[in-house]
Scaffold this motif. Structure first.
Motif, short mmCIF file in Angstrom:
data_model
loop_
_atom_site.label_atom_id
_atom_site.label_comp_id
_atom_site.label_asym_id
_atom_site.label_seq_id
_atom_site.Cartn_x
_atom_site.Cartn_y
_atom_site.Cartn_z
N LEU A 136 -11.95 2.85 -20.67
CA LEU A 136 -11.37 3.78 -19.70
C LEU A 136 -12.36 4.15 -18.59
O LEU A 136 -11.97 4.30 -17.42
N VAL A 137 -13.61 4.30 -18.93
CA VAL A 137 -14.63 4.65 -17.93
C VAL A 137 -14.68 3.60 -16.83
O VAL A 137 -14.74 3.91 -15.63
N ASP A 138 -14.64 2.32 -17.22
CA ASP A 138 -14.69 1.25 -16.22
C ASP A 138 -13.40 1.19 -15.41
O ASP A 138 -13.44 0.91 -14.20
N LEU A 139 -12.27 1.46 -16.04
CA LEU A 139 -11.02 1.50 -15.29
C LEU A 139 -11.06 2.60 -14.23
O LEU A 139 -10.62 2.40 -13.09
N GLU A 140 -11.57 3.75 -14.61
CA GLU A 140 -11.67 4.87 -13.66
C GLU A 140 -12.62 4.52 -12.52
O GLU A 140 -12.35 4.83 -11.35
N ARG A 141 -13.72 3.88 -12.84
CA ARG A 141 -14.67 3.52 -11.80
C ARG A 141 -14.07 2.53 -10.80
O ARG A 141 -14.28 2.63 -9.59
N GLU A 142 -13.29 1.59 -11.31
CA GLU A 142 -12.75 0.53 -10.46
C GLU A 142 -11.49 0.96 -9.70
O GLU A 142 -11.22 0.46 -8.60
N LEU A 143 -10.71 1.87 -10.28
CA LEU A 143 -9.36 2.11 -9.76
C LEU A 143 -9.09 3.50 -9.21
O LEU A 143 -8.04 3.72 -8.60
N SER A 144 -9.98 4.45 -9.44
CA SER A 144 -9.67 5.85 -9.14
C SER A 144 -9.34 6.10 -7.67
O SER A 144 -8.63 7.05 -7.35
N ASP A 145 -9.81 5.24 -6.76
CA ASP A 145 -9.53 5.46 -5.35
C ASP A 145 -8.14 4.98 -4.94
O ASP A 145 -7.65 5.32 -3.85
N LYS A 146 -7.48 4.22 -5.82
CA LYS A 146 -6.17 3.66 -5.45
C LYS A 146 -5.07 4.03 -6.43
O LYS A 146 -3.89 3.99 -6.10
N VAL A 147 -5.45 4.39 -7.66
CA VAL A 147 -4.48 4.59 -8.74
C VAL A 147 -4.70 5.95 -9.38
O VAL A 147 -5.83 6.34 -9.67
N LEU A 148 -3.59 6.66 -9.63
CA LEU A 148 -3.66 7.88 -10.42
C LEU A 148 -3.74 7.48 -11.89
O LEU A 148 -2.84 6.79 -12.40
N ILE A 149 -4.79 7.89 -12.58
CA ILE A 149 -4.96 7.54 -13.99
C ILE A 149 -4.70 8.78 -14.85
O ILE A 149 -5.35 9.81 -14.69
N ILE A 150 -3.72 8.65 -15.73
CA ILE A 150 -3.36 9.75 -16.64
C ILE A 150 -3.79 9.36 -18.05
O ILE A 150 -3.40 8.31 -18.57
N LYS A 151 -4.60 10.21 -18.67
CA LYS A 151 -5.10 9.97 -20.02
C LYS A 151 -4.33 10.84 -21.00
O LYS A 151 -4.31 12.06 -20.86
N HIS A 152 -3.69 10.20 -21.97
CA HIS A 152 -2.93 10.97 -22.95
C HIS A 152 -3.68 11.02 -24.28
O HIS A 152 -4.58 10.21 -24.55
N SER A 153 -3.28 11.94 -25.12
CA SER A 153 -3.91 12.12 -26.44
C SER A 153 -2.88 11.98 -27.56
O SER A 153 -3.00 12.62 -28.61
N ASN A 203 0.81 -1.23 0.00
CA ASN A 203 0.00 0.00 0.00
C ASN A 203 0.84 1.27 0.00
O ASN A 203 0.32 2.36 -0.26
N LYS A 204 2.13 1.15 0.29
CA LYS A 204 3.01 2.31 0.28
C LYS A 204 3.47 2.69 -1.12
O LYS A 204 3.93 3.80 -1.35
N ASP A 205 3.35 1.76 -2.06
CA ASP A 205 3.73 2.06 -3.44
C ASP A 205 2.75 3.06 -4.04
O ASP A 205 1.54 2.99 -3.81
N GLU A 206 3.29 3.99 -4.82
CA GLU A 206 2.47 4.98 -5.54
C GLU A 206 2.23 4.46 -6.96
O GLU A 206 3.17 4.33 -7.73
N LEU A 207 0.98 4.15 -7.28
CA LEU A 207 0.64 3.51 -8.54
C LEU A 207 0.04 4.52 -9.52
O LEU A 207 -0.89 5.25 -9.18
N THR A 208 0.56 4.52 -10.75
CA THR A 208 0.05 5.41 -11.79
C THR A 208 -0.21 4.60 -13.05
O THR A 208 0.65 3.81 -13.47
N LEU A 209 -1.37 4.79 -13.64
CA LEU A 209 -1.72 4.13 -14.89
C LEU A 209 -1.83 5.17 -15.99
O LEU A 209 -2.57 6.15 -15.86
N ILE A 210 -1.10 4.96 -17.09
CA ILE A 210 -1.16 5.85 -18.26
C ILE A 210 -1.85 5.10 -19.39
O ILE A 210 -1.47 3.97 -19.72
N CYS A 211 -2.85 5.73 -19.99
CA CYS A 211 -3.66 5.06 -21.01
C CYS A 211 -4.12 6.08 -22.06
O CYS A 211 -4.29 7.27 -21.74
N ASN A 212 -4.32 5.61 -23.28
CA ASN A 212 -4.84 6.50 -24.33
C ASN A 212 -6.25 6.95 -23.99
O ASN A 212 -7.09 6.18 -23.51
N ARG A 213 -6.51 8.20 -24.24
CA ARG A 213 -7.78 8.84 -23.87
C ARG A 213 -8.98 8.21 -24.56
O ARG A 213 -10.08 8.24 -24.01
N ASP A 214 -8.79 7.64 -25.76
CA ASP A 214 -9.92 7.10 -26.51
C ASP A 214 -10.13 5.60 -26.29
O ASP A 214 -10.85 4.96 -27.05
#
Length: 402
Positions: free
Chosen positions: A44-61, A29-40
């Motif tokens: 992505l909506v389901d990933l954000e719903r499931e993970l947003s409380d634990k993972v920083l999600i960065i959407k690129h274009s 739990n001490k690890d800082e987790l970041t997910l980078i994914c294409n915006r389209d």
């Protein structure tokens, strides 16, 4: 430790489930987790719903070869489209590399795990490891979820160059089945030394007392009617035509069963499957449902999971999900599917691809033989628990990163 997870995806499905399982169960739990994914990315909506409380999600274009100019070339013959997209892959690569390098430099991070589909798959996936290493950072990990293919001759010079750079940038390549690992050896630059197999795992969320999925009520399917289910994208390789040819035989003997087909795909792919339904099984109990949230509830209510894939099936995550819930599986012997299901006749049946006679007979046999069905159900749960638990999978990835 700051860990970056990178993916490129154009379909919702198994890779999203893998990411959710991996990141939700990350042991430190001490690890800082970041997910980078294409915006389209459609999932992505389901990933954000499931993970947003634990993972920083960065959407690129960043421009991607499969989406760039796709509207303009869609009217061209398929082989020309493939050549143009591959050409665009090469032309966009320098731009993508620089964009990725800028993102990683700004973001920082200690470790990188890239999650790719097939290989070569998403070009930003391959370039992400190369860009990361170009910043002087530690070698990273490249994870593939489908088969590697030989490069086309006309583009072999580029593929050899990228493969060589990627191998220098990665400490290992992780595939989801032995069949998937072996496919990487089709590429001349690869060898067995840095290829690892880690089977996918799933959280066990079976709840036999849960309510039936609301879709079953909407479809007016009673609890005493047998449900067969297929889950998968609408790609040709998944075997929808083969399945519907099979169901033509099955419905001749069992007219009151229902087949649910769940998945995602383009409008054209959906139209093709509908045409198969009209051609082989008109006016039968077949329900083309599209993407279904909480599909695990549909599996729990189903009698058999059908996996009719005809090519390029690296593992079979839905087969594992069904086995967890005690639902026997009937599958083809394509790719890594036998690795997931195990010995023929224990947790389900394995038929040769295109063998309609075998597939239909096994479906009818399981419907008619409850004792055999019950034994398979027990065996399936045990195999899933022994080999495919989420904790086992996550710990193996955690050890690689650390």
């Amino acid at each position: 430790m700051k860990i970056i997870f990178f993916t490129e995806n154009n379909r919702a499905g198994g890779m999203d489930k893998f990411l959710v399982t991996l990141l939700k169960n990350w042991p430190n739990n001490k690890d800082e987790l970041t997910l980078i994914c294409n915006r389209d990315h459609p999932g992505l909506v389901d990933l954000e719903r499931e993970l947003s409380d634990k993972v920083l999600i960065i959407k690129h274009s960043i421009l991607l070869n499969w989406s760039f100019c796709s509207t303009f070339i869609s009217i061209l013959p398929n082989f020309i489209q493939r050549i143009l997209r591959q050409s665009m892959r090469i032309l966009l690569a320098p731009y993508q590399f620089l964009r990725l390098k800028h993102i990683f430099k700004k973001l920082g991070g200690d470790q990188l795990l890239t999650i790719n589909g097939a290989y070569p798959g998403g070009e930003t996936c391959r370039l992400s490891n190369i860009a990361w290493h170009s910043l002087g950072r530690a070698q990273s990990i490249h994870n593939i979820h489908n088969f590697a293919i030989k490069p086309r001759f006309i583009f072999s010079w580029y593929e050899a160059f990228i493969d060589k750079m990627l191998i220098k940038s990665c400490k290992c390549f992780v595939a989801v089945s032995q069949a998937c690992s072996d496919s990487l050896l089709l590429r001349n630059q690869f060898n067995n030394k840095n290829i690892i197999t880690i089977y996918n795992g799933l959280d066990c969320i079976s709840n036999p007392n849960s309510e039936r999925h609301h879709i079953l009520k909407k479809l007016n399917i009673s609890e005493d009617q047998k449900i067969l289910i297929m889950l998968g994208t609408y790609e040709k390789r998944k075997g929808h035509e083969f399945l519907l040819k099979t169901m033509k035989v099955v419905f001749d003997s069992k007219a009151d069963i229902h087949l649910l087909i769940c998945g995602t795909g383009t409008n054209n792919e959906k139209q093709i499957i509908n045409s198969y339904i009209q051609q082989y099984t008109p006016e039968k109990n077949i329900h083309l449902l599209g993407f279904v949230r909480d599909a695990d509830k549909l599996i729990e209510s189903s009698y058999i999971l059908l996996v009719p894939s005809q090519e390029h099936e690296s593992f079979g995550l839905t087969a594992v999900e069904a086995m967890q819930k005690g639902v026997p599986v009937i599958t083809t012997n394509v790719g890594g599917l036998p690795e997931a299901v195990g010995e023929d006749g224990v947790c389900g049946y394995i038929c040769n691809k295109e063998d309609i006679d075998c597939f239909s007979k096994k479906i009818l046999y399981l419907i008619d033989n409850k004792d055999i069905y019950n034994k398979m159900s027990i065996n399936a749960v045990k195999r899933a628990q022994d080999l495919f638990e989420a904790k086992r999978m996550v710990n193996e990835y955690y050890k690689l990163i650390n």
